[in-house]
Motif scaffolding. Sequence first.
Motif, PDB file in Angstrom:
ATOM      1  N   HIS A 176      -5.381  24.973  12.675  1.00  0.00           N
ATOM      2  CA  HIS A 176      -5.395  25.872  13.831  1.00  0.00           C
ATOM      3  C   HIS A 176      -4.716  25.190  15.019  1.00  0.00           C
ATOM      4  O   HIS A 176      -3.960  25.807  15.766  1.00  0.00           O
ATOM      5  N   ARG A 177      -4.975  23.901  15.166  1.00  0.00           N
ATOM      6  CA  ARG A 177      -4.413  23.154  16.291  1.00  0.00           C
ATOM      7  C   ARG A 177      -2.885  23.085  16.201  1.00  0.00           C
ATOM      8  O   ARG A 177      -2.185  23.308  17.197  1.00  0.00           O
ATOM      9  N   SER A 178      -2.335  22.785  15.010  1.00  0.00           N
ATOM     10  CA  SER A 178      -0.874  22.682  14.885  1.00  0.00           C
ATOM     11  C   SER A 178      -0.205  24.049  15.077  1.00  0.00           C
ATOM     12  O   SER A 178       0.871  24.132  15.676  1.00  0.00           O
ATOM     13  N   ALA A 179      -0.846  25.102  14.592  1.00  0.00           N
ATOM     14  CA  ALA A 179      -0.295  26.451  14.788  1.00  0.00           C
ATOM     15  C   ALA A 179      -0.332  26.836  16.260  1.00  0.00           C
ATOM     16  O   ALA A 179       0.632  27.405  16.784  1.00  0.00           O
ATOM     17  N   ALA A 180      -1.429  26.519  16.944  1.00  0.00           N
ATOM     18  CA  ALA A 180      -1.537  26.831  18.371  1.00  0.00           C
ATOM     19  C   ALA A 180      -0.482  26.081  19.172  1.00  0.00           C
ATOM     20  O   ALA A 180       0.174  26.668  20.049  1.00  0.00           O
ATOM     21  N   ALA A 181      -0.296  24.814  18.860  1.00  0.00           N
ATOM     22  CA  ALA A 181       0.706  24.023  19.587  1.00  0.00           C
ATOM     23  C   ALA A 181       2.105  24.582  19.342  1.00  0.00           C
ATOM     24  O   ALA A 181       2.896  24.727  20.288  1.00  0.00           O
ATOM     25  N   GLU A 182       2.404  24.928  18.100  1.00  0.00           N
ATOM     26  CA  GLU A 182       3.730  25.464  17.774  1.00  0.00           C
ATOM     27  C   GLU A 182       3.960  26.829  18.431  1.00  0.00           C
ATOM     28  O   GLU A 182       5.072  27.147  18.854  1.00  0.00           O
ATOM     29  N   ALA A 183       2.915  27.649  18.506  1.00  0.00           N
ATOM     30  CA  ALA A 183       3.030  28.983  19.110  1.00  0.00           C
ATOM     31  C   ALA A 183       2.903  28.940  20.624  1.00  0.00           C
ATOM     32  O   ALA A 183       3.120  29.956  21.289  1.00  0.00           O
ATOM     33  N   ASP A 184       2.537  27.791  21.152  1.00  0.00           N
ATOM     34  CA  ASP A 184       2.311  27.620  22.589  1.00  0.00           C
ATOM     35  C   ASP A 184       1.244  28.594  23.097  1.00  0.00           C
ATOM     36  O   ASP A 184       1.451  29.327  24.065  1.00  0.00           O
ATOM     37  N   VAL A 185       0.115  28.583  22.381  1.00  0.00           N
ATOM     38  CA  VAL A 185      -1.036  29.401  22.766  1.00  0.00           C
ATOM     39  C   VAL A 185      -2.268  28.510  22.769  1.00  0.00           C
ATOM     40  O   VAL A 185      -2.281  27.455  22.127  1.00  0.00           O
ATOM     41  N   SER A 217      -7.024  31.002  20.666  1.00  0.00           N
ATOM     42  CA  SER A 217      -6.290  32.196  20.219  1.00  0.00           C
ATOM     43  C   SER A 217      -6.121  32.206  18.709  1.00  0.00           C
ATOM     44  O   SER A 217      -6.187  33.254  18.076  1.00  0.00           O
ATOM     45  N   THR A 218      -5.886  31.040  18.135  1.00  0.00           N
ATOM     46  CA  THR A 218      -5.696  31.009  16.685  1.00  0.00           C
ATOM     47  C   THR A 218      -7.007  31.314  15.976  1.00  0.00           C
ATOM     48  O   THR A 218      -7.025  32.043  14.987  1.00  0.00           O
ATOM     49  N   THR A 219      -8.097  30.774  16.484  1.00  0.00           N
ATOM     50  CA  THR A 219      -9.383  31.033  15.828  1.00  0.00           C
ATOM     51  C   THR A 219      -9.895  32.438  16.131  1.00  0.00           C
ATOM     52  O   THR A 219     -10.684  32.980  15.365  1.00  0.00           O
ATOM     53  N   TYR A 220      -9.450  33.029  17.214  1.00  0.00           N
ATOM     54  CA  TYR A 220      -9.803  34.418  17.507  1.00  0.00           C
ATOM     55  C   TYR A 220      -9.129  35.359  16.502  1.00  0.00           C
ATOM     56  O   TYR A 220      -9.753  36.253  15.950  1.00  0.00           O
ATOM     57  N   HIS A 221      -7.840  35.147  16.275  1.00  0.00           N
ATOM     58  CA  HIS A 221      -7.088  36.026  15.379  1.00  0.00           C
ATOM     59  C   HIS A 221      -7.291  35.672  13.912  1.00  0.00           C
ATOM     60  O   HIS A 221      -7.167  36.546  13.045  1.00  0.00           O
ATOM     61  N   PHE A 222      -7.575  34.405  13.619  1.00  0.00           N
ATOM     62  CA  PHE A 222      -7.713  33.938  12.236  1.00  0.00           C
ATOM     63  C   PHE A 222      -8.938  33.028  12.164  1.00  0.00           C
ATOM     64  O   PHE A 222      -8.863  31.857  12.522  1.00  0.00           O
ATOM     65  N   LYS A 223     -10.040  33.589  11.720  1.00  0.00           N
ATOM     66  CA  LYS A 223     -11.311  32.852  11.713  1.00  0.00           C
ATOM     67  C   LYS A 223     -11.219  31.563  10.908  1.00  0.00           C
ATOM     68  O   LYS A 223     -11.798  30.549  11.276  1.00  0.00           O
ATOM     69  N   THR A 224     -10.495  31.608   9.786  1.00  0.00           N
ATOM     70  CA  THR A 224     -10.359  30.421   8.944  1.00  0.00           C
ATOM     71  C   THR A 224      -8.881  30.111   8.746  1.00  0.00           C
ATOM     72  O   THR A 224      -8.014  30.970   8.968  1.00  0.00           O
ATOM     73  N   LEU A 225      -8.623  28.907   8.300  1.00  0.00           N
ATOM     74  CA  LEU A 225      -7.257  28.533   7.984  1.00  0.00           C
ATOM     75  C   LEU A 225      -6.722  29.380   6.834  1.00  0.00           C
ATOM     76  O   LEU A 225      -5.543  29.742   6.817  1.00  0.00           O
ATOM     77  N   ASP A 226      -7.579  29.724   5.881  1.00  0.00           N
ATOM     78  CA  ASP A 226      -7.155  30.602   4.791  1.00  0.00           C
ATOM     79  C   ASP A 226      -6.716  31.962   5.317  1.00  0.00           C
ATOM     80  O   ASP A 226      -5.756  32.541   4.806  1.00  0.00           O
ATOM     81  N   ASP A 227      -7.397  32.480   6.334  1.00  0.00           N
ATOM     82  CA  ASP A 227      -6.983  33.758   6.930  1.00  0.00           C
ATOM     83  C   ASP A 227      -5.559  33.655   7.491  1.00  0.00           C
ATOM     84  O   ASP A 227      -4.750  34.575   7.327  1.00  0.00           O
TER      85      ASP A 227
END
Length: 183
Positions: A34-43, A47-57
């Motif tokens: 979630h952290r790497s996706a958030a950093a890459e998306a600049d959010v 926000s990542t855990t709000y939209h995607f509860k798990t990494l599998d999601d």
Amino acid sequence: MPSGARRYDPDRRQRIIDAAIRVVGDRGIAGLSHRSAAAEADVPLGSTTYHFKTLDDLLVAALQQANEGFAQAVARSAALADPDTDLAAALARLLGELLAADRGRVELEYELYLAALRRPALRPVAAAWCEAVAAALTPRTDPVTARALVAAMDGIGLQVLLTDTAYDEAYAREVLRRILRQD
């Protein structure tokens, strides 16, 4: 904007999916969090855990997006819809075009696809991709043969990527022709 107020950002979920795909492309699935996706998306991380509860999601959403390309190309192909077209030749050409268009993208799609081996949450998405491609082929052949064609194209594509060899369209065409032989 008052402190604590949410900014309306309708594209944020999509940006997170796109970022996850880039992270997997750069670092592999092991590098996605979630952290790497958030950093890459600049959010914000939340926000990542709000939209995607798990990494599998998040991986499911990324795989769904990555899988759209080939199934849509098969479904849209005028050559495949024409009953007078050599189906094996048309499929071999289409597979070659997709492998040549963006090898990195194809490698990423396979990495997400093969992640389903260890992540059961991804299996329905991988199965849906196979079913969508087979369904697009059933107007030209029976369902069993369509599934065999999908399996063969999948295997040929994976072999090209794993062996780092050039795609051999003539070989693919011959394999697909053998599957299409009706007894």
